[in-house]
Design an enzyme around this catalytic site. Structure first.
Site, short mmCIF file in Angstrom:
data_model
loop_
_atom_site.label_atom_id
_atom_site.label_comp_id
_atom_site.label_asym_id
_atom_site.label_seq_id
_atom_site.Cartn_x
_atom_site.Cartn_y
_atom_site.Cartn_z
N TYR A 61 5.25 15.70 5.61
CA TYR A 61 6.29 15.58 5.21
C TYR A 61 7.01 16.79 4.42
CZ TYR A 61 5.16 10.46 4.41
OH TYR A 61 4.61 9.30 4.92
N GLY A 118 4.57 3.66 -0.74
CA GLY A 118 5.93 3.57 -1.59
C GLY A 118 7.05 2.67 -1.11
N PRO A 134 0.77 -1.10 -0.05
CA PRO A 134 0.05 0.07 0.01
C PRO A 134 0.80 1.16 -0.02
CG PRO A 134 0.04 -0.94 2.39
CD PRO A 134 0.76 -2.03 1.24
N GLU A 160 13.53 6.38 2.35
CA GLU A 160 13.49 5.06 3.35
C GLU A 160 14.87 4.78 4.14
OE1 GLU A 160 10.52 4.22 3.89
OE2 GLU A 160 9.94 5.11 2.14
N ARG A 189 -1.46 3.20 -2.21
CA ARG A 189 -2.53 4.12 -1.98
C ARG A 189 -2.46 5.56 -2.39
NH1 ARG A 189 -4.17 5.14 4.63
NH2 ARG A 189 -2.03 6.02 4.34
#
Length: 637
Positions: A415, A300, A298, A328, A589
């Protein structure tokens, strides 16, 4: 709440014990080095967990579980080590749908327990009367766990074997692991997992030993995480997967038919780790491996330590979307090393990480790409402010209780405004000075949770250092506690997209975009152009755009998504089969929800299309995506 820092620091001192302490904490009830109970301030307490860590806190989780793909369940035991204040005889855990069969102490003596009433979005408390025990062993079954997605072979790239993947953030891990599921309650863990052959299991911990036969055509895999992590960072995947080394401490797992493409896209990963370390200090987790999952994942990416989970939608063939990997990786410092204590301060994870991501991108790919991606991020912040209202409480970095749900807030704020705040501080104090401060922040608070109040106290003590003029220039409280963008905001370079913005401005007169210019643009420039085009376009102009730029055939999922959102918002029928194929093969998503929302906004034209597509695709989405799209498509307006 701005003057709650002292209480926040007290609570964190009770809930955050350095790694060495956690690993050596005695289990005897006679020796409990826990800090005396403190008042949990509103700034640090987590209302979305039933745990009472100031009384009894889980420090280690030992899992011994079997994966059952036919029944779509996991079952086995979770042994929990508990650090409790003297005299404490109960511990409260989080659970959501777990079937608990027994609770015992280390010697096998049954312990009384109760499962409380279920609350939507929170699950149920499990209260164990442990007496003097400081290790409890829970035998349980997790059926239909929200964190786990079980895929049939047809949903995988190889098409031959089933697949399991998990997504624990923010509070879904309580659906398959009985523990205290709150980001501020850091825990070490280990696991023994059995799965049917020939499936391979990976987890967000270091492999403790090679797999061994476990009887009845099964193998057992062992993992360990000796660093204390937030509970949502325990992750698992199992399927027909293979490994490719990328560097001395980096590698990628994915399905064999995906391995060449994934490895090529991720070829710069070892350089990214080097760049990150040069910025903010040593990578403390041993290896940095990744797994490229089936497209139903769902998100990235998910920054699970040692094993970042990635969507295949970032594979564009030209490494133009590897900012996702940089993001990440950056979480290995901001998020995994220093974690927000609760969900009101998610910006401490995501905003700081988004800034850090951009710095990694700059080191590897140059200033031009970094400036363009920073400008896109700034535009996302402005878009969120326009949508929410610049004076809306949700546009503050530190979220008020009404917005501070586990999945609350707005991405453009958490973010992007968070990253803009970091860039503004950098601009004011200078990059060298700010880098030194951030590195020291990660060092001082490694393996601990943090709050906004704690961060501001730290930046004042270690960067501002009583300089009244600098304090005035930084406007720290305004950034964190007030809505909108403060007056001192550092805006992106106007030249970052000069050529693209000129082409977008000219489009209104010409109705065309130069094919030659488009061919020479970066992904960021192409996304900027699509974002700058008028939102209302005729069928003829949309057809010309698609014909000139090949948008419906784009192999870059970010570009394809931006095109579909524009086309469907103008009821462009030729885009419907493209969207249908896209929505049937992608579960991210970020892409799925906006496209369904766009269709639903188009009323009698788009609503039936959305419902028809969703009826066919819903079962292939993770519960995270289903929950969002259900509210868009299935809820009667």
């Amino acid at each position: 709440m701005r003057n709650l820092a002292p209480l926040s620091l007290l609570l964190l001192s009770a809930c955050a014990v350095p790694a060495a302490t956690l690993q050596t904490a005695p289990l005897s009830s006679k020796a409990t080095p826990m800090v005396s109970p403190v008042l949990a301030s509103a700034d640090a307490a987590d209302p979305y967990s039933y745990a009472r860590p100031e009384i009894a806190r889980v420090t280690h989780v030992a899992l011994d579980l079997a994966l059952d793909f036919d029944a779509r369940q996991v079952s086995g035991t979770a042994a929990l080590d508990i650090l409790a204040k003297t005299g404490a005889d109960t511990v409260v855990l989080d659970s959501n749908g777990l079937e608990i069969l027994s609770v015992k102490d280390r010697s096998g003596t049954a312990l009384p327990y109760t499962v409380g009433a279920q609350q939507a979005g929170k699950g149920a408390p499990v209260t164990v009367t442990m007496g003097d025990a400081r290790t409890i062993v829970i035998t349980y079954v997790a059926r239909n766990a929200e964190a786990l997605q079980w895929l049939v072979p047809e949903q995988t790239a190889g098409g031959k074997h089933p697949y399991l993947l998990s997504q624990g953030q923010p509070t879904l891990n309580r659906s398959w692991i009985p523990t205290q599921d709150s980001p501020g309650i850091r825990q070490t863990w280990d696991a023994r997992i059995t799965a049917p052959q020939p499936l391979t299991v990976v987890m967000s911990g270091l492999t403790a030993s090679p797999p061994v036969a476990a009887g009845a055509g099964r193998r057992a895999f062992r993992f360990t995480m000796d660093k204390p992590v937030a509970p949502y960072l325990i992750a698992i995947a199992a399927g027909d997967i293979a490994f490719r080394e990328l560097g001395p401490r980096t590698g990628v797992w994915t399905e064999p038919v995906m391995l060449d493409r994934a490895a090529a896209e991720l070829a710069d990963t070892e350089k990214m780790v080097d760049a990150a370390e040069a910025l903010y200090g040593p990578y403390r987790w041993g290896r940095y491996d990744m797994i490229v999952l089936p497209p139903s994942f769902p998100y990235g990416g998910m920054e699970n330590p040692v094993m970042t989970f990635l969507t295949p939608t970032f594979i564009a063939g030209d490494r133009s979307l590897t900012g996702l990997v940089a993001h990440e990786l950056a979480h290995s410092w901001s998020g995994n090393l220093v974690t927000n204590a609760n969900w009101s301060d998610s910006w401490l994870n995501e905003g700081v990480t988004s800034y850090f991501e951009n710095r990694i991108v700059e080191k590897l790919y140059g200033t031009r790409r970094a400036e363009q991606e920073a400008a896109l991020s700034f535009a996302s912040a402005e878009e969120a402010l326009a949508e929410e209202g610049s004076d809306a409480p949700i546009t503050a970095l530190h979220l008020a209780p009404a917005q501070a749900t586990p999945d609350g807030g707005a991405g453009g704020i958490i973010y992007d405004k968070g990253a803009v705040f970091m860039r503004t501080v950098e601009t004011i104090v200078g990059r060298e000075k700010f880098d030194a401060y951030l590195r020291s922040w990660f060092d001082r608070h490694a393996f601990q949770p943090a709050t906004s109040a704690m961060f501001l106290a730290d930046i004042r003590a270690n960067l501002v250092k009583g300089d009244a003029d600098l304090e005035r220039k930084l406007m720290l409280d305004a950034w964190v506690y007030e809505p909108g963008l403060p007056a001192n905001v550092a805006r992106p370079q106007a030249s970052a997209f000069a050529a693209v913005d000129s082409a977008a401005a000219a489009y209104g007169a010409t109705g065309r975009v130069s094919k030659a210019a488009w061919a020479g643009w970066t992904t960021a420039e192409r996304m900027r152009l699509l974002a700058k085009l008028p939102r209302d376009l005729s069928q003829q102009k949309l057809a010309a755009l698609d014909a000139d730029l090949g948008l419906s055939q784009s192999g870059n999922n970010e570009i394809l998504f931006a095109w579909l959102e524009l086309a469907l918002g103008n009821r462009y029928a030729p885009a419907v089969p493209v969207a249908e194929k896209f929505l049937a093969t992608v579960g991210r998503r970020k892409f799925v929800a906006p496209l369904f929302e766009t269709l639903m906004k188009e009323g009698e034209w788009g609503g039936p299309i959305a419902k028809r597509i969703y009826a066919d695709t819903r079962s292939g989405y993770h519960s995270v995506t289903q929950g969002t799209v259900d509210r868009l498509v299935l809820t009667e307006k």
